[in-house]
Scaffold this motif. Structure first.
Motif, PDB file in Angstrom:
ATOM      1  N   ILE A   1      11.064   3.880   0.890  1.00  0.00           N
ATOM      2  CA  ILE A   1      12.351   4.509   1.203  1.00  0.00           C
ATOM      3  C   ILE A   1      13.482   3.714   0.538  1.00  0.00           C
ATOM      4  CG2 ILE A   1      13.907   5.199   3.069  1.00  0.00           C
ATOM      5  CD1 ILE A   1      11.463   6.711   3.365  1.00  0.00           C
ATOM      6  N   VAL A   2      13.408   2.384   0.650  1.00  0.00           N
ATOM      7  CA  VAL A   2      14.460   1.549   0.053  1.00  0.00           C
ATOM      8  C   VAL A   2      14.519   1.803  -1.452  1.00  0.00           C
ATOM      9  CG1 VAL A   2      15.080  -0.820  -0.511  1.00  0.00           C
ATOM     10  CG2 VAL A   2      14.418  -0.227   1.814  1.00  0.00           C
ATOM     11  N   ALA A   3      13.342   1.832  -2.100  1.00  0.00           N
ATOM     12  CA  ALA A   3      13.319   2.054  -3.549  1.00  0.00           C
ATOM     13  C   ALA A   3      13.882   3.421  -3.892  1.00  0.00           C
ATOM     14  CB  ALA A   3      11.901   1.922  -4.071  1.00  0.00           C
ATOM     15  N   ALA A   4      13.546   4.452  -3.086  1.00  0.00           N
ATOM     16  CA  ALA A   4      14.042   5.796  -3.376  1.00  0.00           C
ATOM     17  C   ALA A   4      15.562   5.847  -3.258  1.00  0.00           C
ATOM     18  CB  ALA A   4      13.401   6.810  -2.423  1.00  0.00           C
TER      19      ALA A   4
ATOM     20  N   LEU B   1       5.499  -1.454   6.432  1.00  0.00           N
ATOM     21  CA  LEU B   1       6.219  -2.120   5.353  1.00  0.00           C
ATOM     22  C   LEU B   1       6.213  -1.300   4.050  1.00  0.00           C
ATOM     23  CD1 LEU B   1       7.665  -4.655   5.909  1.00  0.00           C
ATOM     24  CD2 LEU B   1       5.932  -5.932   4.666  1.00  0.00           C
ATOM     25  N   ALA B   2       5.051  -0.691   3.744  1.00  0.00           N
ATOM     26  CA  ALA B   2       4.963   0.087   2.504  1.00  0.00           C
ATOM     27  C   ALA B   2       5.936   1.258   2.556  1.00  0.00           C
ATOM     28  CB  ALA B   2       3.544   0.590   2.295  1.00  0.00           C
ATOM     29  N   LEU B   3       6.023   1.912   3.726  1.00  0.00           N
ATOM     30  CA  LEU B   3       6.936   3.047   3.883  1.00  0.00           C
ATOM     31  C   LEU B   3       8.380   2.594   3.710  1.00  0.00           C
ATOM     32  CD1 LEU B   3       7.584   5.964   4.776  1.00  0.00           C
ATOM     33  CD2 LEU B   3       7.700   5.086   7.085  1.00  0.00           C
TER      34      LEU B   3
ATOM     35  N   ILE C   1      14.687  14.136  -7.108  1.00  0.00           N
ATOM     36  CA  ILE C   1      13.321  13.609  -7.074  1.00  0.00           C
ATOM     37  C   ILE C   1      13.239  12.428  -6.112  1.00  0.00           C
ATOM     38  CG2 ILE C   1      11.635  12.366  -8.465  1.00  0.00           C
ATOM     39  CD1 ILE C   1      12.602  14.244 -10.788  1.00  0.00           C
ATOM     40  N   ALA C   2      14.272  11.562  -6.140  1.00  0.00           N
ATOM     41  CA  ALA C   2      14.279  10.431  -5.212  1.00  0.00           C
ATOM     42  C   ALA C   2      14.297  10.939  -3.773  1.00  0.00           C
ATOM     43  CB  ALA C   2      15.480   9.537  -5.490  1.00  0.00           C
ATOM     44  N   ALA C   3      15.080  12.012  -3.527  1.00  0.00           N
ATOM     45  CA  ALA C   3      15.141  12.565  -2.174  1.00  0.00           C
ATOM     46  C   ALA C   3      13.786  13.125  -1.762  1.00  0.00           C
ATOM     47  CB  ALA C   3      16.203  13.663  -2.113  1.00  0.00           C
ATOM     48  N   SER C   4      13.126  13.836  -2.689  1.00  0.00           N
ATOM     49  CA  SER C   4      11.840  14.414  -2.301  1.00  0.00           C
ATOM     50  C   SER C   4      10.807  13.311  -2.107  1.00  0.00           C
ATOM     51  CB  SER C   4      11.380  15.466  -3.303  1.00  0.00           C
ATOM     52  OG  SER C   4      10.983  14.874  -4.486  1.00  0.00           O
ATOM     53  N   LEU C   5      10.933  12.234  -2.867  1.00  0.00           N
ATOM     54  CA  LEU C   5      10.028  11.088  -2.666  1.00  0.00           C
ATOM     55  C   LEU C   5      10.220  10.506  -1.274  1.00  0.00           C
ATOM     56  CD1 LEU C   5       8.246   8.645  -3.555  1.00  0.00           C
ATOM     57  CD2 LEU C   5      10.308   7.631  -4.448  1.00  0.00           C
ATOM     58  N   ALA C   6      11.492  10.308  -0.883  1.00  0.00           N
ATOM     59  CA  ALA C   6      11.756   9.696   0.418  1.00  0.00           C
ATOM     60  C   ALA C   6      11.253  10.597   1.546  1.00  0.00           C
ATOM     61  CB  ALA C   6      13.254   9.441   0.571  1.00  0.00           C
ATOM     62  N   VAL C   7      11.530  11.909   1.431  1.00  0.00           N
ATOM     63  CA  VAL C   7      11.106  12.819   2.499  1.00  0.00           C
ATOM     64  C   VAL C   7       9.586  12.884   2.559  1.00  0.00           C
ATOM     65  CG1 VAL C   7      11.147  15.211   3.258  1.00  0.00           C
ATOM     66  CG2 VAL C   7      13.226  14.153   2.423  1.00  0.00           C
ATOM     67  N   ALA C   8       8.930  12.941   1.384  1.00  0.00           N
ATOM     68  CA  ALA C   8       7.465  13.001   1.378  1.00  0.00           C
ATOM     69  C   ALA C   8       6.883  11.729   1.988  1.00  0.00           C
ATOM     70  CB  ALA C   8       6.953  13.202  -0.040  1.00  0.00           C
ATOM     71  N   ALA C   9       7.512  10.579   1.713  1.00  0.00           N
ATOM     72  CA  ALA C   9       7.005   9.325   2.279  1.00  0.00           C
ATOM     73  C   ALA C   9       7.165   9.327   3.795  1.00  0.00           C
ATOM     74  CB  ALA C   9       7.738   8.147   1.662  1.00  0.00           C
TER      75      ALA C   9
ATOM     76  N   PRO D   1      -5.572   3.944   1.986  1.00  0.00           N
ATOM     77  CA  PRO D   1      -4.875   2.664   1.820  1.00  0.00           C
ATOM     78  C   PRO D   1      -3.380   2.883   1.588  1.00  0.00           C
ATOM     79  CG  PRO D   1      -6.228   3.150  -0.088  1.00  0.00           C
ATOM     80  CD  PRO D   1      -6.563   4.172   0.937  1.00  0.00           C
ATOM     81  N   ARG D   2      -2.561   2.298   2.443  1.00  0.00           N
ATOM     82  CA  ARG D   2      -1.124   2.609   2.421  1.00  0.00           C
ATOM     83  C   ARG D   2      -0.406   2.135   1.175  1.00  0.00           C
ATOM     84  NH1 ARG D   2       1.586   2.995   8.070  1.00  0.00           N
ATOM     85  NH2 ARG D   2      -0.190   3.876   9.125  1.00  0.00           N
ATOM     86  N   ALA D   3      -0.683   0.888   0.789  1.00  0.00           N
ATOM     87  CA  ALA D   3       0.054   0.349  -0.352  1.00  0.00           C
ATOM     88  C   ALA D   3      -0.201   1.193  -1.591  1.00  0.00           C
ATOM     89  CB  ALA D   3      -0.359  -1.091  -0.598  1.00  0.00           C
ATOM     90  N   GLU D   4      -1.476   1.536  -1.821  1.00  0.00           N
ATOM     91  CA  GLU D   4      -1.817   2.307  -3.013  1.00  0.00           C
ATOM     92  C   GLU D   4      -1.205   3.700  -2.932  1.00  0.00           C
ATOM     93  OE1 GLU D   4      -3.729   0.309  -1.484  1.00  0.00           O
ATOM     94  OE2 GLU D   4      -5.079  -0.749  -2.847  1.00  0.00           O
ATOM     95  N   TYR D   5      -1.261   4.299  -1.752  1.00  0.00           N
ATOM     96  CA  TYR D   5      -0.709   5.645  -1.584  1.00  0.00           C
ATOM     97  C   TYR D   5       0.777   5.664  -1.955  1.00  0.00           C
ATOM     98  CZ  TYR D   5       0.728   9.903   0.805  1.00  0.00           C
ATOM     99  OH  TYR D   5       1.267  11.125   1.101  1.00  0.00           O
TER     100      TYR D   5
END
Lengths: 117, 471
Positions: free
Chosen positions: B43-46, B37-39, B82-90, B103-107
């Motif tokens: 992704i949705v936010a990015a 769910l955190a992932l 930056i949003a793209a790199s966030l999504a790919v990193a996630a 901890p996933r949520a915090e990460y």
């Protein structure tokens, strides 16, 4: 600049007298040191000492949480001063700010940061 | 003074979307520590924040918050990046999160907050908001580097990064205060107009040097690079990838805007400072990378070299040069994320150079992908790396920095040796280790996206041109 001359004279005299005392006592004085004489006296604690005793980590956590929320609440004071000028939007913004703060509080609570175990 | 208007808030909509998701993750932290769910939320936010950056504000851009924040073509480009790199990193994080007890949520919340800081930094028109954004990014990155609390190497890396980053922040703040002392302003346009028609001033030189140094720490340009290899090595590979991609793009964007808008009239002095940074980064980076055997350290030195190449565009001090730097940053983010992606996909085996021996015989597809990213990092057509490198070197030549351009070309030959050695290992050696297991689907998706951008960017060289709007 002339009004500062007095201050400069005071500084010079104070420094001169203090320096003179130190120099005179270190050059003319008789030195007969013992352990008791070398101990720091009248002016505080031992310069070198190992930390004594253990401190529970929970004090540390509580202190951090206190600082975290205490500092944020400082923002309420300037807001309260100009509250009437800001109007409804200002109230809404402060409400949002507090909601974000509360989210952090809820997180800390849920993770057991407030349990004194 | 009235409160903030909704038009102002629209400028921050990409950041606000990310922050909203952070709050949701923090509040729901206990329920989403397991499961995807955190992932999904990240992704949705990015995606939403990239869409907001692209479409919320009309195409010609707007400024708000009393001229402190702008959502113009320049910040739009970097915010989407930056949003793209966030999504790919996630997407890349899934595998390492399973292995480590993180901890996933915090990460994910920290990834989102770091991206928020980056976006704030690229869209700020004022030294103070810029500092705020850069600091938010750095603080979250430090925690991300040290998030594997049970590993000493991770803690060590976080402490080193923290100490050096605070030093860099002090330099940046000192630069800001000196700039304020010289010009009486912190906002870029006012600094620019205060400096126009002034004779040169030693204090201003110090201010520019300190600003450049503070931001050079963030992009890890030599001689302010020492933290990068240690931080990348101690961090988990997805965090290192995020630092190498996102924070470098944000630092370059901030530096670009400061150089062109605020200090535009001092371009001659500034280009000397930047040329020195670029030359040192390119030479030192491509020489030290030769002796690396750990893949993360190798990619760290590679990212230092690439910071130098990206600076070549800013050396010119022209809008065209800034566009070249933007293209470079845009393509570099995807190729470095891709190279890190292969390293992550291979797990323990991918951490060392020797792990790549004989990969082509075992996993031809993975080896081909790695080859693509290596060609791009070297700068060989038909990959995006060539287009990017060509652009910045061309802009250096146009600005009469021919010696610098020659140096850049020579050093890319030197660093080609390193990248091609990995290719030789993959294709011409016998495998030492058993074939890697199947990759998670998220990692495959991230690799597909990065490979697509790297290829399409090389085949259609002008594909980024409509969006690389200089400040």
């Amino acid at each position: 600049m002339t009004e500062y001359i007095g201050i400069a004279v005071v500084f010079a005299m104070a420094g001169g007298v203090a320096g003179l005392m130190v120099i005179l006592s270190s050059t003319l004085g008789r030195k007969n040191p013992t352990a008791v004489k070398l101990a720091p006296f009248e002016c505080g604690k031992e310069p070198f000492s190992l930390p004594g005793g253990r401190l529970a980590i929970k004090f540390y956590l509580t202190a951090i949480l206190f600082i975290l929320f205490d500092v944020e609440l400082v923002f309420l004071y300037p807001w309260a001063v100009v509250y009437r000028d800001l109007g409804l939007l200002g109230l809404a913004e402060m409400g949002f700010f507090l909601a974000v703060l509360m989210a952090g509080f809820v997180y800390a609570w849920k993770n057991g940061a407030l349990d004194w175990r | 003074m009235n409160g903030v208007s909704t038009a102002d808030l629209a400028l921050l909509s990409p950041e606000l979307i990310l922050v909203g998701m952070v709050l949701a993750l923090i509040l729901a932290a206990h329920r989403i520590q397991r499961g995807p769910l955190a992932l999904v939320g990240t992704i949705v936010a990015a995606v939403a924040s990239a869409a907001a950056a692209a479409w919320v504000v009309p195409a010609d851009g707007a400024t708000g918050f009393g001229g402190m924040i702008a959502l113009d073509g320049y910040s739009r480009f970097f915010e989407v990046l930056i949003a793209a790199s966030l999504a790919v990193a996630a997407l890349l994080s899934v595998k390492s999160l399973d292995g480590d007890r993180v901890p996933r949520a915090e990460y994910h919340a920290l990834l989102l907050l770091a991206s928020t800081g980056m976006m704030l930094a690229v869209s700020s028109l004022d030294l103070l908001t810029l500092y705020l954004g850069v600091e938010l990014m750095t603080l979250c990155s430090i925690v991300l580097v040290g998030i594997r609390v049970d590993r000493p190497a991770s803690n060590e890396a976080a402490i080193k990064y923290f100490l050096i980053a605070s030093f860099a922040s002090a330099l940046l703040l000192f630069g800001i205060s000196l700039t304020y002392g010289v010009t009486g302003a912190t906002d870029f346009a006012a600094i620019g107009s205060a400096l126009r028609g002034r004779s040169s001033d030693p204090l201003l030189l110090a201010a520019m040097g300190l600003l450049a140094a503070g931001l050079a720490f963030k992009i890890a340009a030599v001689p302010f690079h020492a933290w990068a290899p240690d931080a990348y090595e101690g961090a988990s590979a997805p965090v290192a990838a995020f630092l190498a991609a996102g924070s470098k793009a944000a630092g370059l964007a901030a530096l670009g805007r400061v150089c062109l808008v605020a200090l535009g009239s001092e371009a001659r002095t500034l280009s000397m400072i930047l040329a020195a940074l670029a030359a040192l980064s390119i030479v030192v980076g491509s020489i030290i990378v030769l002796s690396q055997t750990s893949m993360k350290r190798l990619l760290a030195y590679s990212s230092i070299t690439h910071a130098g190449y990206a600076l070549l565009g800013l050396v010119a001090g022209t809008p065209e040069g800034a566009s070249a730097t933007m293209t470079y940053a845009g393509f570099y983010v995807f190729m470095t994320l891709g190279a890190f992606g292969v390293v992550i996909a291979l797990g323990e085996r991918g951490e060392t150079l020797d792990g790549f021996q004989g990969l082509a015989a075992q996993r031809p597809g993975t080896a081909a992908l790695m080859l693509l990213f290596l060609l791009a990092l070297t700068g060989i057509p038909p990959t995006a790396g060539f287009v990017a490198k060509f652009g910045v070197i061309l802009s250096a030549v146009r600005a009469d920095h021919v010696a610098l351009a020659v140096l850049a070309v020579i050093c890319s030959v030197v660093s080609a040796f390193v990248y091609m050695r990995i290719a030789v290992f993959m294709y011409m050696k016998e495998p030492l280790e058993p074939a890697p297991s199947r990759f998670p689907v998220t990692v495959c998706a991230a690799l597909a996206v990065t490979a697509l951008v790297t290829l399409v960017g090389g085949i259609l060289p002008g594909s980024l041109a409509p969006w690389t709007v200089p400040p």
